[in-house]
Motif scaffolding. Sequence first.
Motif, mmCIF file in Angstrom:
data_model
loop_
_atom_site.group_PDB
_atom_site.id
_atom_site.type_symbol
_atom_site.label_atom_id
_atom_site.label_comp_id
_atom_site.label_asym_id
_atom_site.label_seq_id
_atom_site.Cartn_x
_atom_site.Cartn_y
_atom_site.Cartn_z
ATOM 1 N N ASN A 240 0.810 -1.226 0.000
ATOM 2 C CA ASN A 240 0.000 0.000 0.000
ATOM 3 C C ASN A 240 0.843 1.275 0.000
ATOM 4 O OD1 ASN A 240 -2.875 -1.200 0.549
ATOM 5 N ND2 ASN A 240 -1.542 -2.168 2.074
ATOM 6 N N GLY A 241 2.097 1.178 -0.395
ATOM 7 C CA GLY A 241 2.953 2.349 -0.438
ATOM 8 C C GLY A 241 3.615 2.631 0.900
ATOM 9 N N THR A 242 4.370 3.735 0.957
ATOM 10 C CA THR A 242 5.107 4.064 2.169
ATOM 11 C C THR A 242 5.317 5.569 2.294
ATOM 12 O OG1 THR A 242 7.247 3.862 3.301
ATOM 13 C CG2 THR A 242 7.253 3.581 0.916
ATOM 14 N N THR A 243 5.261 6.064 3.522
ATOM 15 C CA THR A 243 5.541 7.473 3.766
ATOM 16 C C THR A 243 7.031 7.774 3.655
ATOM 17 O OG1 THR A 243 5.684 7.038 6.155
ATOM 18 C CG2 THR A 243 3.546 7.720 5.283
ATOM 19 N N ARG A 244 7.866 6.722 3.592
ATOM 20 C CA ARG A 244 9.305 6.918 3.420
ATOM 21 C C ARG A 244 9.607 7.693 2.137
ATOM 22 N NH1 ARG A 244 13.230 7.309 6.684
ATOM 23 N NH2 ARG A 244 13.995 8.960 5.361
ATOM 24 N N THR A 245 8.789 7.485 1.120
ATOM 25 C CA THR A 245 9.029 8.148 -0.165
ATOM 26 C C THR A 245 8.969 9.667 -0.019
ATOM 27 O OG1 THR A 245 6.667 7.956 -0.712
ATOM 28 C CG2 THR A 245 8.123 6.218 -1.506
ATOM 29 N N TYR A 246 8.073 10.161 0.833
ATOM 30 C CA TYR A 246 7.952 11.610 1.021
ATOM 31 C C TYR A 246 9.135 12.159 1.804
ATOM 32 C CZ TYR A 246 3.223 9.993 0.011
ATOM 33 O OH TYR A 246 2.141 9.360 -0.548
ATOM 34 N N LEU A 247 9.614 11.391 2.768
ATOM 35 C CA LEU A 247 10.784 11.815 3.529
ATOM 36 C C LEU A 247 12.028 11.870 2.647
ATOM 37 C CD1 LEU A 247 10.055 9.749 6.744
ATOM 38 C CD2 LEU A 247 10.284 12.241 6.687
ATOM 39 N N ASP A 248 12.090 10.992 1.656
ATOM 40 C CA ASP A 248 13.257 10.953 0.772
ATOM 41 C C ASP A 248 13.147 11.917 -0.400
ATOM 42 O OD1 ASP A 248 14.564 9.110 2.322
ATOM 43 O OD2 ASP A 248 13.921 7.372 1.152
ATOM 44 N N GLY A 249 11.949 12.518 -0.599
ATOM 45 C CA GLY A 249 11.876 13.560 -1.624
ATOM 46 C C GLY A 249 10.682 13.567 -2.550
ATOM 47 N N MET A 250 9.812 12.559 -2.496
ATOM 48 C CA MET A 250 8.618 12.594 -3.336
ATOM 49 C C MET A 250 7.635 13.628 -2.779
ATOM 50 S SD MET A 250 9.353 10.475 -5.721
ATOM 51 C CE MET A 250 7.792 10.423 -6.614
ATOM 52 N N GLN A 251 6.952 14.331 -3.674
ATOM 53 C CA GLN A 251 6.010 15.361 -3.253
ATOM 54 C C GLN A 251 4.711 14.728 -2.765
ATOM 55 O OE1 GLN A 251 6.729 18.425 -2.923
ATOM 56 N NE2 GLN A 251 7.970 19.259 -4.586
ATOM 57 N N PRO A 252 4.290 15.017 -1.531
ATOM 58 C CA PRO A 252 3.036 14.432 -1.023
ATOM 59 C C PRO A 252 1.797 14.952 -1.736
ATOM 60 C CG PRO A 252 3.931 16.018 0.552
ATOM 61 C CD PRO A 252 4.966 15.843 -0.515
ATOM 62 N N GLU A 253 1.944 16.041 -2.499
ATOM 63 C CA GLU A 253 0.799 16.593 -3.226
ATOM 64 C C GLU A 253 0.294 15.648 -4.309
ATOM 65 O OE1 GLU A 253 2.992 20.108 -1.534
ATOM 66 O OE2 GLU A 253 3.511 18.224 -2.511
ATOM 67 N N ASP A 254 1.223 14.998 -5.006
ATOM 68 C CA ASP A 254 0.801 14.151 -6.127
ATOM 69 C C ASP A 254 1.411 12.753 -6.103
ATOM 70 O OD1 ASP A 254 3.426 14.664 -6.801
ATOM 71 O OD2 ASP A 254 2.966 15.816 -8.603
ATOM 72 N N GLY A 255 2.495 12.541 -5.343
ATOM 73 C CA GLY A 255 3.138 11.236 -5.313
ATOM 74 C C GLY A 255 3.854 10.888 -6.603
ATOM 75 N N ARG A 256 4.093 11.876 -7.442
ATOM 76 C CA ARG A 256 4.766 11.627 -8.733
ATOM 77 C C ARG A 256 6.066 12.409 -8.872
ATOM 78 N NH1 ARG A 256 1.373 9.413 -12.871
ATOM 79 N NH2 ARG A 256 -0.831 9.325 -12.326
ATOM 80 N N SER A 257 6.024 13.685 -8.513
ATOM 81 C CA SER A 257 7.174 14.564 -8.706
ATOM 82 C C SER A 257 8.079 14.564 -7.482
ATOM 83 C CB SER A 257 6.703 15.985 -9.018
ATOM 84 O OG SER A 257 5.828 16.452 -7.992
ATOM 85 N N MET A 258 9.295 15.123 -7.667
ATOM 86 C CA MET A 258 10.272 15.175 -6.584
ATOM 87 C C MET A 258 10.531 16.607 -6.149
ATOM 88 S SD MET A 258 13.259 12.412 -7.485
ATOM 89 C CE MET A 258 13.308 12.702 -9.260
ATOM 90 N N LYS A 259 10.925 16.758 -4.897
ATOM 91 C CA LYS A 259 11.355 18.064 -4.408
ATOM 92 C C LYS A 259 12.657 18.450 -5.118
ATOM 93 C CE LYS A 259 9.393 16.937 0.105
ATOM 94 N NZ LYS A 259 9.677 16.585 1.520
ATOM 95 N N PRO A 260 12.900 19.755 -5.306
ATOM 96 C CA PRO A 260 14.112 20.184 -6.032
ATOM 97 C C PRO A 260 15.409 19.706 -5.403
ATOM 98 C CG PRO A 260 12.555 22.004 -5.795
ATOM 99 C CD PRO A 260 12.043 20.885 -4.931
ATOM 100 N N VAL A 261 15.472 19.727 -4.072
ATOM 101 C CA VAL A 261 16.675 19.276 -3.372
ATOM 102 C C VAL A 261 16.278 18.173 -2.393
ATOM 103 C CG1 VAL A 261 18.581 19.929 -1.868
ATOM 104 C CG2 VAL A 261 17.694 21.582 -3.536
ATOM 105 N N CYS A 262 16.757 16.964 -2.641
ATOM 106 C CA CYS A 262 16.405 15.833 -1.779
ATOM 107 C C CYS A 262 17.310 14.650 -2.093
ATOM 108 C CB CYS A 262 14.938 15.432 -1.975
ATOM 109 S SG CYS A 262 14.548 14.866 -3.655
#
Length: 462
Positions: A209-231
């Motif tokens: 069912n996915g993981t919140t780890r992805t957001y901590l490592d840089g995935m954007q929680p808004e869409d789950g597709r794009s990455m933060k500029p620095v991460c």
Amino acid sequence: MIPRLWIAALQLSELLVSSVVHCLYGFYIFSTAVASDFSQAINECLKPNVNFNTDTELRGLDSKLSNNDMPPIVLVHGIFGFGKGRLGGLSYFAGAEKKDDRVLVPDLGSLTSIYDRARELFYYLKGGQVDYGEEHSKACGHSQFGRIYEQGHYPEWDEDHPIHFVGHSAGAQVVRLLQQMLADKAFKGYENTSENWVLSVTSLSGALNGTTRTYLDGMQPEDGRSMKPVCLLQLCRLGVIIYEWLDIPLLKNYYDFGFSHYNMSWKKIGISGLVDCLLGNTGPFAYGDWILPDLTIQGSMRLNSHLNTFPNTFYFSYATKRTRKIMGITVPSSILHIHPLFFIRIFQMSQWRHPPDVLPPYKGYRDEDWQDNDGALNTISMTYPRIPTKHPNRFIVDDSECQPLQPGIWYYKLVEADHILFVVNRERAGVQFDLIYDSIFERCRKHVFRSKPQTLPNQTNQ
């Protein structure tokens, strides 16, 4: 102004520490594999000169696997994983494949998307050239065809010769998508496929069912597709692109991220192509055709919305956790028994809070439900497919509680372990390693069948 600078400084410090820790761990794995190969080479040199026909021996082993009536057990690795033949003699599953005579360990893309890996797994077993599908390939900007398997590792695979699958981490979702593809007859030239080609699915710390780890490592929680500029993931992206562009055969034979179908080698795209990839204009990261978007909660929901739990297949899940509650606060459950790479990650995940100004990933989402974790995945995610809809499930404490097993139900249990306790390093898991894998293999051989009980390898009925 000053508080913002402090926050930015803390974020950069965290990124630096996280990057160093991950690089050191990667170097540790790589150096361990090299040392193992070097030691093996020395031992071979010191052995008496005996002439073995390796190719003939391997063909004999394949023939033995092909002719045996016992369904093979296929171990599918997770993110950054590798199959048999990569990283020298190092085993991703820490040698668990030696517990049974009929085990296959495919080498799939370590960072490629769940979709691409499911396609690769099919042709690894059946044989032929990997076909990623015309529509998908055009949409994602890569070649339609990939690696060629002159002979499949289990070419007779069909409904009468089904397979047991064991998927670790993201490998569990790869298996589920493959089964759905079989049900949908999604492989050109194979019109007779069905979901019944899969006899059982075992999820070991599976990313269901996915993981919140992805957001901590840089995935954007808004869409789950794009990455933060620095991460951290941006650094990973740059490193992978350069690795693929350099295209050093010796290194890629040793470890491969799996993006060969994107043709990012310097021989094909030159300097200008490298710049385009680095800027995010082309390549797998530009199209989102890599594994991290699939591991966000939103990405898993998109994937799960098309995946079924089938009535004739047996499902079992081991959900791992290394957290506990102290005065209502979720914290790592131990210091000595958690891998150094995961201690900070477990703490970070236990404190994750979804941004209040961003819509939650699904209706009914609560931060507290996602606090228990194993450093890479949230425990709730590993239990059974539950978003966007809950699949049939049953919680068990002991394997004997679910005998006889019923198909079409996700039996799940909780295990005290971090995310990599049962892979790579067998010594860390100790007796737990044997308990987990023995139970998995015994279930596949003794309790999961459609017509009659199986006989364990090298044993006869008493």
